[in-house]
Design a protein around this motif. Sequence first.
Motif, PDB file in Angstrom:
ATOM      1  N   ASP A 187     -11.650   6.616  -5.244  1.00  0.00           N
ATOM      2  CA  ASP A 187     -11.016   6.742  -6.560  1.00  0.00           C
ATOM      3  C   ASP A 187      -9.537   6.359  -6.552  1.00  0.00           C
ATOM      4  N   GLY A 188      -9.038   5.878  -5.388  1.00  0.00           N
ATOM      5  CA  GLY A 188      -7.647   5.449  -5.294  1.00  0.00           C
ATOM      6  C   GLY A 188      -6.700   6.528  -4.801  1.00  0.00           C
ATOM      7  N   SER A 189      -7.206   7.750  -4.682  1.00  0.00           N
ATOM      8  CA  SER A 189      -6.376   8.835  -4.158  1.00  0.00           C
ATOM      9  C   SER A 189      -6.387   8.784  -2.634  1.00  0.00           C
ATOM     10  N   TYR A 190      -5.640   9.690  -2.013  1.00  0.00           N
ATOM     11  CA  TYR A 190      -5.571   9.737  -0.554  1.00  0.00           C
ATOM     12  C   TYR A 190      -5.827  11.164  -0.067  1.00  0.00           C
ATOM     13  N   THR A 191      -6.415  11.250   1.112  1.00  0.00           N
ATOM     14  CA  THR A 191      -6.544  12.531   1.803  1.00  0.00           C
ATOM     15  C   THR A 191      -5.674  12.440   3.057  1.00  0.00           C
ATOM     16  N   TRP A 212       2.808   9.919  -8.249  1.00  0.00           N
ATOM     17  CA  TRP A 212       2.065  10.517  -7.144  1.00  0.00           C
ATOM     18  C   TRP A 212       2.423  11.990  -7.017  1.00  0.00           C
ATOM     19  N   GLU A 213       1.428  12.814  -6.709  1.00  0.00           N
ATOM     20  CA  GLU A 213       1.677  14.247  -6.595  1.00  0.00           C
ATOM     21  C   GLU A 213       0.640  14.911  -5.696  1.00  0.00           C
ATOM     22  N   ILE A 214       1.016  16.103  -5.212  1.00  0.00           N
ATOM     23  CA  ILE A 214       0.117  16.948  -4.421  1.00  0.00           C
ATOM     24  C   ILE A 214      -0.301  18.107  -5.311  1.00  0.00           C
ATOM     25  N   PRO A 215      -1.595  18.353  -5.475  1.00  0.00           N
ATOM     26  CA  PRO A 215      -2.029  19.472  -6.326  1.00  0.00           C
ATOM     27  C   PRO A 215      -1.438  20.800  -5.848  1.00  0.00           C
ATOM     28  N   GLU A 218       0.836  -1.200   0.000  1.00  0.00           N
ATOM     29  CA  GLU A 218       0.000   0.000   0.000  1.00  0.00           C
ATOM     30  C   GLU A 218       0.874   1.254   0.000  1.00  0.00           C
ATOM     31  N   PHE A 219       0.506   2.207  -0.824  1.00  0.00           N
ATOM     32  CA  PHE A 219       1.277   3.449  -0.916  1.00  0.00           C
ATOM     33  C   PHE A 219       1.181   4.220   0.397  1.00  0.00           C
ATOM     34  N   ASP A 220       2.313   4.662   0.893  1.00  0.00           N
ATOM     35  CA  ASP A 220       2.379   5.422   2.148  1.00  0.00           C
ATOM     36  C   ASP A 220       2.190   6.904   1.843  1.00  0.00           C
ATOM     37  N   ALA A 221       0.929   7.320   1.728  1.00  0.00           N
ATOM     38  CA  ALA A 221       0.619   8.702   1.353  1.00  0.00           C
ATOM     39  C   ALA A 221       1.084   9.691   2.413  1.00  0.00           C
ATOM     40  N   SER A 276      -2.659  12.208  -5.250  1.00  0.00           N
ATOM     41  CA  SER A 276      -3.208  11.367  -6.313  1.00  0.00           C
ATOM     42  C   SER A 276      -2.157  11.117  -7.388  1.00  0.00           C
ATOM     43  N   GLN A 277      -2.446  10.207  -8.294  1.00  0.00           N
ATOM     44  CA  GLN A 277      -1.532   9.874  -9.380  1.00  0.00           C
ATOM     45  C   GLN A 277      -1.915  10.631 -10.645  1.00  0.00           C
ATOM     46  N   ASP A 278      -0.887  11.094 -11.374  1.00  0.00           N
ATOM     47  CA  ASP A 278      -1.151  11.753 -12.650  1.00  0.00           C
ATOM     48  C   ASP A 278      -1.318  10.698 -13.746  1.00  0.00           C
TER      49      ASP A 278
END
Length: 221
Positions: free
Chosen positions: A112-116, A200-203, A28-31, A193-195
């Motif tokens: 949607d697979g993103s993280y908060t 992975w990136e932060i808006p 699991e991605f460590d956001a 989220s992923q582009d």
Amino acid sequence: MRKGMKRVLIVGLVVAVMMTFAGCKKKEFDAAGYVKATLDMTMKGETEDYIKFVGCSKEEALKDYEDTLDEAVEQFGEFGVNEEALEEFRQFSIDLYKAVKYEVKEAQKEKDGSYTVKVETEKMNVFAGAMEKFEEAAESYVEEAVAAALEGGEQLTDEKMAQDLYGKVIELFKESLANATYQEPTTVEVKVSQDDDGVWEIPEKDFEVLELSLIDIDAME
């Protein structure tokens, strides 16, 4: 008896296979770790964890950090200040961002697979007091310069005024940073989220909100 043992062996084999596949399952991605690594690199120039998440070299990570500083210095340089003042402002920027306070909390995976990711920040009071003092100092400076010019003294040029006033504002910024206070902790939510390339990136807008919760930049407006 043999039938029972056979069942036990089959169950054991199934369990072993399932455990093997579980071990091969994608981690699991460590956001939360990613957000902390990004903040540590951007704010403090700490690259070790950032490199692990992004997969870049230390040189590339440091270049990202230096580019951020260069951008701030370049904007300050648009006012026509000299190299010495620019170097002072660069060092001030380094010290400023290293003094910010934040603590990355838990991450929640969205549908949607993103993280908060929640980040607790303590807004640092630096610019409000400094700008108030600068306005007073600038007013006095202009009044004295005009009075001196009327009496036949040195004429005030735009270049000299820029050097003197921006030298003063840096001095006040440094003084305010040395005595900075912090506001009560607040929580900011950051999206990760992923582009389209799976990176992975932060808006940018989330990062801007985060920065405003760390430093009283709004006092400069």
